[in-house]
Design a protein around this motif. Sequence first.
Motif, short mmCIF file in Angstrom:
data_model
loop_
_atom_site.label_atom_id
_atom_site.label_comp_id
_atom_site.label_asym_id
_atom_site.label_seq_id
_atom_site.Cartn_x
_atom_site.Cartn_y
_atom_site.Cartn_z
N SER A 37 1.15 -1.52 0.21
CA SER A 37 0.25 -0.40 -0.32
C SER A 37 0.71 1.33 0.12
O SER A 37 0.46 2.53 -0.51
N GLU A 38 2.08 0.86 0.95
CA GLU A 38 2.76 1.88 0.66
C GLU A 38 3.41 2.63 -0.61
O GLU A 38 4.01 3.77 -1.22
N VAL A 41 1.45 4.25 -2.77
CA VAL A 41 0.87 5.93 -3.31
C VAL A 41 2.00 6.71 -3.13
O VAL A 41 1.98 7.70 -4.29
N ASN A 75 -5.95 4.55 1.38
CA ASN A 75 -6.13 5.13 2.08
C ASN A 75 -4.83 6.01 3.19
O ASN A 75 -4.28 5.05 4.09
N ARG A 76 -3.98 6.79 3.09
CA ARG A 76 -2.60 7.26 3.60
C ARG A 76 -3.53 7.27 5.43
O ARG A 76 -1.98 6.88 5.92
N ASP A 77 -4.76 7.44 5.72
CA ASP A 77 -4.34 7.57 7.02
C ASP A 77 -4.32 6.05 7.55
O ASP A 77 -4.05 6.10 8.39
N LYS A 80 -1.08 5.15 7.47
CA LYS A 80 -0.06 5.36 8.67
C LYS A 80 -0.43 4.33 10.26
O LYS A 80 -0.14 4.42 10.99
#
Length: 141
Positions: A37-38, A41, A75-77, A80
């Motif tokens: 996932s990273e 992005v 999604n980025r959140d 994280k």
Amino acid sequence: MRMSKNQPQRPQAEDTLDAAKLELGVDFHDAECLLISEVKVLLEAQYDNKKDEKTLDETYTKTLDYVQQFSRYTNRDTIKEVRALLKPTELEPFECAQLGNLCCSEFDEAKTLIPSIGNKISDDDLDSLLKQMDSLKKYQG
């Protein structure tokens, strides 16, 4: 078939690599392992630039297709939050990335697929971690 003296020989170090024992080779000694996932992005952030400059090559396109297909977190959140869950564990970066990428539903599945985890984390703690990651995956926006 005999190899001539002029032909290059394969390095013998490859024979000793074993991910199950975290023997990953020198390239991974101080490397931070990314979640799929990273990588998604990062590649998507470069996409518009590459498209405008007409520098999209086949490798980039195929890699982007792959990470879009296998990315578990959208999604980025959420990414994280998953990283934050994995960070305080006693696991190596490679093991954390494997847990984040595989999204195992049971602790015994995780320990089977990632044997190097062994006794670094209790079954209860691993089960709790997996459930939290699953919850993040289900309820991401």
